[in-house]
Enzyme design. Structure first.
Site, PDB file in Angstrom:
ATOM      1  N   THR A  66       0.832  -1.191   0.000  1.00 33.45           N
ATOM      2  CA  THR A  66       0.000   0.000   0.000  1.00 33.45           C
ATOM      3  C   THR A  66       0.871   1.247   0.000  1.00 33.45           C
ATOM      4  O   THR A  66       2.101   1.156  -0.116  1.00 33.45           O
ATOM      5  CB  THR A  66      -1.038  -0.055   1.163  1.00 33.45           C
ATOM      6  OG1 THR A  66      -1.949   1.035   1.009  1.00 33.45           O
ATOM      7  CG2 THR A  66      -0.388   0.003   2.536  1.00 33.45           C
ATOM      8  N   LYS A  70       3.481   1.469  -3.892  1.00 34.38           N
ATOM      9  CA  LYS A  70       2.890   0.697  -4.998  1.00 34.38           C
ATOM     10  C   LYS A  70       3.650   0.806  -6.330  1.00 34.38           C
ATOM     11  O   LYS A  70       3.644  -0.134  -7.118  1.00 34.38           O
ATOM     12  CB  LYS A  70       1.428   1.122  -5.217  1.00 34.38           C
ATOM     13  CG  LYS A  70       0.479   0.642  -4.133  1.00 34.38           C
ATOM     14  CD  LYS A  70      -0.958   0.982  -4.488  1.00 34.38           C
ATOM     15  CE  LYS A  70      -1.899   0.481  -3.423  1.00 34.38           C
ATOM     16  NZ  LYS A  70      -3.313   0.646  -3.778  1.00 34.38           N
ATOM     17  N   ASP A 106      -6.359  -3.881  -7.597  1.00 33.67           N
ATOM     18  CA  ASP A 106      -7.224  -2.727  -7.297  1.00 33.67           C
ATOM     19  C   ASP A 106      -8.268  -2.516  -8.390  1.00 33.67           C
ATOM     20  O   ASP A 106      -9.446  -2.313  -8.106  1.00 33.67           O
ATOM     21  CB  ASP A 106      -6.389  -1.448  -7.152  1.00 33.67           C
ATOM     22  CG  ASP A 106      -5.677  -1.365  -5.813  1.00 33.67           C
ATOM     23  OD1 ASP A 106      -6.202  -1.914  -4.823  1.00 33.67           O
ATOM     24  OD2 ASP A 106      -4.600  -0.746  -5.754  1.00 33.67           O
ATOM     25  N   ALA A 130      -7.782  11.514 -11.656  1.00 37.99           N
ATOM     26  CA  ALA A 130      -6.793  10.943 -12.590  1.00 37.99           C
ATOM     27  C   ALA A 130      -5.527  10.540 -11.843  1.00 37.99           C
ATOM     28  O   ALA A 130      -4.426  10.578 -12.392  1.00 37.99           O
ATOM     29  CB  ALA A 130      -6.496  11.950 -13.695  1.00 37.99           C
ATOM     30  N   GLU A 157      -4.894  18.531 -17.598  1.00 40.10           N
ATOM     31  CA  GLU A 157      -3.652  17.996 -18.203  1.00 40.10           C
ATOM     32  C   GLU A 157      -3.333  16.613 -17.630  1.00 40.10           C
ATOM     33  O   GLU A 157      -2.830  15.742 -18.332  1.00 40.10           O
ATOM     34  CB  GLU A 157      -2.437  18.917 -17.935  1.00 40.10           C
ATOM     35  CG  GLU A 157      -2.548  20.320 -18.514  1.00 40.10           C
ATOM     36  CD  GLU A 157      -3.533  21.205 -17.753  1.00 40.10           C
ATOM     37  OE1 GLU A 157      -3.527  21.160 -16.504  1.00 40.10           O
ATOM     38  OE2 GLU A 157      -4.338  21.893 -18.411  1.00 40.10           O
TER      39      GLU A 157
END
Ligand SMILES: NC(=O)c1ccc[n+]([C@@H]2O[C@H](COP(=O)([O-])OP(=O)(O)OC[C@H]3O[C@@H](n4cnc5c(N)ncnc54)[C@H](OP(=O)(O)O)[C@@H]3O)[C@@H](O)[C@H]2O)c1
Length: 286
Positions: A66, A70, A106, A130, A157
Site C-alpha cells: 500500500t 505501490k 485494485d 486521474a 492535463e
C-alpha cells in the site's frame, strides 16, 4: 497455533496500523482451516528494497503493498502480470519458485464491486480523478470491455496524461473532461460514474461532491471508492437522484479476495471477507 509450517503473508506500507486487510485475510485463513497468517509491516521508503529481499530470504509467501510503495516496489520484483505492467503499480506480490511476481488487484476489485450491480461491458463510464486509483480502474475497465470511457479531472492535463497512456497501451478511444459544463453533458448518457477523488473523505465529510443529484439520472450506477464514511456525500446525491450506489468498501473487499486467490489458488467465499470487514468496522451490513 503458529508452528514451523505456518505460511506468512503480510502488508507493507507506511502507515499500516489502520489497514483492514489483516482482519480479512486472517478471517479467511481461519475459516478455511489454512495454516497461514497475515501480518502488517510498517516499511519506510528507504527500507523498501531490504524489505522485499528480506521477505524472500525469510520465506514469506506474499505481500499486499500500500501507499507509498505501490509504484517504487516494481524496481525490486522479477515479473509483473499484465494488469500491473499496464498500470505501472503493484498492490499484491507473490513470492515463489519464479521469484517475486507483482500483480494489481485494485482495478479488478473495483470492477467486481460494480459488477455486483451491473455489467461494465459495452457501457459508458465516467471516472472522476486521474490519480493512482483512477489509473488502475481505467486500465481494468478497458480490459473488461468498457466501450466509452471519460476521465474527468480538476487538472485536465493530468487526465490527458492518463488518456495518452491508455490510448498508447490499449489502442482504445478515451475522452477527457474538466469538472465543468462538459462533465454535466457527458453525464447525461453515462451508465456508471466512479469517484476516485478524496472529496468527501473523513474528516471532510461535508465537502460538496464533485457531482450532485441534478447531474445524475435514475438509470445511473454511482460508485464512490472512498469508504470512510461508507455513505459519502456523493452517494447521498445518488440516492436523491434515484440512482444505484456502491460503497468503496466493496472495492477494498474484492481486491482482497483477488489477492487471496493469487496466493492460495482458492476462491474464498466473499461472505468471509464481508463479515470480517463488518466486524472491524462494527457494522450490521456493507
Ligand atoms: N476503496 C478502495 O479500495 C480504495 C483504493 C485506493 C484508493 N482509494 C481512495 O481513493 C482516493 C484517491 O486515491 P489515489 O491514490 O488515486 O489519490 P491521488 O493519486 O492523490 O489522486 C487524487 C485525484 O483526486 C483529485 N482531487 C484531489 N482533491 C480534489 C478536490 N478537492 N476536488 C477535485 N478533485 C480532487 C486529484 O486531482 P488533481 O490531479 O487536480 O490534483 C487527483 O486526480 C483516496 O480517497 C483513497 O482513499 C480507495
Amino acid at each position: 497455533m503458529i508452528t514451523g509450517k505456518t505460511n506468512v503473508f503480510g502488508i507493507i506500507g507506511d502507515p499500516v496500523e489502520h489497514s483492514l486487510s489483516p482482519g480479512m485475510h486472517n478471517a479467511a485463513f481461519k475459516e478455511l482451516g489454512m495454516d497461514n497468517i497475515y501480518v502488517p509491516f510498517q516499511v519506510k521508503a528507504e527500507h523498501l528494497e531490504d524489505a522485499i529481499l528480506g521477505a524472500q530470504s525469510l520465506g514469506v509467501k506474499g505481500f499486499n503493498v500500500t501507499i507509498p510503495h505501490k509504484t517504487e516496489v516494481i524496481n525490486y520484483l522479477d515479473y509483473l502480470d499484465i494488469a500491473a505492467g499496464l498500470i505501472g503499480a503493484v498492490n499484491t506480490i507473490e513470492f515463489g519458485k519464479n521469484g517475486a511476481v507483482g500483480h494489481n488487484t485494485d482495478g479488478i476489485g473495483a470492477v467486481m464491486a460494480i459488477e455486483e450491480v451491473t455489467p461494465v461491458k459495452n457501457k459508458k463510464v465516467v471516472i472522476l480523478g486521474a490519480g493512482g486509483a483512477s489509473r488502475a480502474i481505467a486500465f481494468q475497465l478497458l480490459l473488461s470491455g468498457v466501450d466509452n470511457l471519460v476521465i474527468a479531472n480538476r487538472t485536465v492535463e493530468k487526465a490527458g496524461e492518463l488518456k495518452t497512456d491508455l490510448v498508447e497501451k490499449l489502442d482504445h478511444e478515451v475522452r477527457v473532461s474538466g469538472l465543468d459544463e462538459n462533465l454535466t453533458q457527458e453525464l447525461s448518457d453515462t451508465a456508471i460514474l466512479i469517484n476516485t477523488t478524496p472529496v468527501g473523505m473523513y474528516p471532510n465529510v461535508d465537502e460538496k461532491p464533485v457531482v450532485t443529484a441534478e447531474m445524475m439520472h435514475p438509470d445511473m450506477v454511482v460508485n464512490d471508492i472512498v469508504y470512510n464514511p461508507l455513505k459519502t456525500g456523493l452517494l447521498n446525491e445518488a440516492d436523491k437522484a434515484g440512482a444505484k450506489s456502491i460503497s468503496g468498501i466493496k472495492m477494498l473487499m474484492y481486491q482482497g479476495v483477488e489477492a487471496f486467490k493469487i496466493w492460495t489458488g482458492i476462491e474464498p467465499p466473499v461472505e468471509i471477507f464481508q463479515r470480517a470487514l463488518m466486524n472491524e468496522l462494527d457494522l450490521d451490513e456493507i
